[in-house]
Design a protein around this motif. Structure first.
Motif, short mmCIF file in Angstrom:
data_model
loop_
_atom_site.label_atom_id
_atom_site.label_comp_id
_atom_site.label_asym_id
_atom_site.label_seq_id
_atom_site.Cartn_x
_atom_site.Cartn_y
_atom_site.Cartn_z
N GLU A 64 0.63 -1.22 -0.07
CA GLU A 64 -0.02 -0.06 0.02
C GLU A 64 0.95 1.11 -0.07
N ARG A 65 1.93 1.26 0.79
CA ARG A 65 2.84 2.53 0.95
C ARG A 65 3.41 2.60 -0.52
N GLU A 66 3.90 1.63 -1.25
CA GLU A 66 4.74 1.75 -2.40
C GLU A 66 3.71 2.05 -3.44
N LEU A 67 2.60 1.51 -3.69
CA LEU A 67 1.62 1.89 -4.49
C LEU A 67 0.77 3.05 -4.22
N GLY A 68 0.96 3.57 -3.28
CA GLY A 68 0.20 4.84 -2.88
C GLY A 68 -1.27 4.80 -2.92
N THR A 69 -1.69 3.57 -2.51
CA THR A 69 -3.20 3.22 -2.67
C THR A 69 -3.65 2.36 -1.85
N PRO A 70 -4.77 2.36 -1.03
CA PRO A 70 -5.16 1.25 -0.26
C PRO A 70 -5.55 0.19 -0.90
N LEU A 71 -5.29 -1.19 -0.46
CA LEU A 71 -5.52 -2.32 -1.14
C LEU A 71 -6.64 -3.16 -0.17
N LEU A 72 -6.78 -2.70 0.88
CA LEU A 72 -7.74 -3.21 1.80
C LEU A 72 -8.66 -2.19 2.49
N ILE A 73 -10.00 -2.42 2.91
CA ILE A 73 -10.80 -1.75 3.78
C ILE A 73 -10.70 -2.50 5.10
N ARG A 74 -10.29 -2.04 6.10
CA ARG A 74 -10.04 -2.47 7.59
C ARG A 74 -11.35 -2.28 8.20
N HIS A 75 -11.96 -3.39 8.91
CA HIS A 75 -12.85 -3.20 9.89
C HIS A 75 -12.58 -3.63 11.03
N GLN A 76 -12.38 -2.80 12.09
CA GLN A 76 -11.92 -3.45 13.51
C GLN A 76 -12.81 -4.62 13.92
N GLY A 77 -11.89 -5.21 14.99
CA GLY A 77 -12.42 -6.27 15.60
C GLY A 77 -13.63 -6.00 16.59
N GLY A 78 -14.16 -6.85 17.01
CA GLY A 78 -15.08 -6.89 18.26
C GLY A 78 -15.69 -8.19 18.49
N ARG A 79 -16.84 -8.25 18.92
CA ARG A 79 -17.37 -9.64 19.25
C ARG A 79 -17.05 -10.71 18.34
N SER A 80 -17.51 -10.13 16.98
CA SER A 80 -17.49 -10.94 15.83
C SER A 80 -15.97 -10.89 15.13
N GLY A 81 -15.05 -10.29 15.65
CA GLY A 81 -13.80 -10.11 15.08
C GLY A 81 -13.65 -9.13 13.93
N GLY A 82 -12.34 -9.02 13.61
CA GLY A 82 -12.26 -8.11 12.46
C GLY A 82 -12.48 -8.50 11.10
N LYS A 83 -12.41 -7.58 10.24
CA LYS A 83 -12.80 -8.27 8.73
C LYS A 83 -11.92 -7.27 7.67
N CYS A 84 -11.62 -7.86 6.78
CA CYS A 84 -10.81 -6.98 5.75
C CYS A 84 -11.72 -7.29 4.29
N GLU A 85 -11.80 -6.32 3.65
CA GLU A 85 -12.42 -6.22 2.20
C GLU A 85 -11.10 -5.79 1.27
N ILE A 86 -11.28 -6.41 0.14
CA ILE A 86 -10.32 -5.68 -0.97
C ILE A 86 -10.87 -4.56 -1.62
N THR A 87 -10.29 -3.42 -1.93
CA THR A 87 -10.72 -2.27 -2.31
C THR A 87 -10.68 -2.51 -3.83
N ALA A 88 -11.67 -1.62 -4.61
CA ALA A 88 -11.82 -1.63 -5.79
C ALA A 88 -10.32 -1.77 -6.57
N GLU A 89 -9.47 -0.77 -6.19
CA GLU A 89 -8.24 -0.50 -6.77
C GLU A 89 -7.43 -1.75 -6.64
N GLY A 90 -7.69 -2.48 -5.53
CA GLY A 90 -6.91 -3.72 -4.89
C GLY A 90 -7.53 -4.84 -6.08
N LYS A 91 -8.58 -4.90 -6.22
CA LYS A 91 -9.24 -5.96 -7.14
C LYS A 91 -8.50 -5.67 -8.52
#
Length: 121
Positions: A64-91
């Motif tokens: 992400e740093r080298e490309l200058g664009t996010p690859l993931l959308i990060r959802h913080q954990g909690g009871r159900s745990g965290g989750k990651c989604e691939i961004t449109a740019e990442g796909k």
């Protein structure tokens, strides 16, 4: 031909890396992103690759740093745990990488046949 015979066959092996000063996109990152897309979990993706959780994040953060664009959308954990989604740019980057990889392998096979065809039997 069984798997052992196939592995002993004389052939080209191509591993595509896209770099700046250091590798940014390669087979490891792509595989990690594919597992993330499948599971939505960095922990599960890293386990499938037999990689430490911290190394997985290091690979993602560096890309992400080298490309200058996010690859993931990060959802913080909690009871159900965290989750990651691939961004449109990442796909898009994943699709382009896989397409380029297929093209490079096709060119490598053609070049191999030209130069080493008599040894590939």
């Amino acid at each position: 031909m069984d798997k052992k015979e196939e592995s002993r066959k004389f052939r080209p092996v191509v591993k595509l890396q896209v770099c700046t000063d250091e590798p940014v996109f390669g087979p490891g990152l792509i595989k990690l992103l594919e597992h993330l897309e499948e599971s939505g979990s960095m922990k599960e993706a890293c386990q499938k690759m037999e990689m430490s959780y911290s190394k997985g994040w290091k690979i993602i953060n560096r890309a992400e740093r080298e490309l200058g664009t996010p690859l993931l959308i990060r959802h913080q954990g909690g009871r159900s745990g965290g989750k990651c989604e691939i961004t449109a740019e990442g796909k898009t980057l994943m699709e382009k990488y896989r397409a380029m990889e297929a093209e490079v392998k096709m060119c490598a096979r053609a070049s191999f046949e030209r130069w080493f065809g008599e040894l590939a039997t």
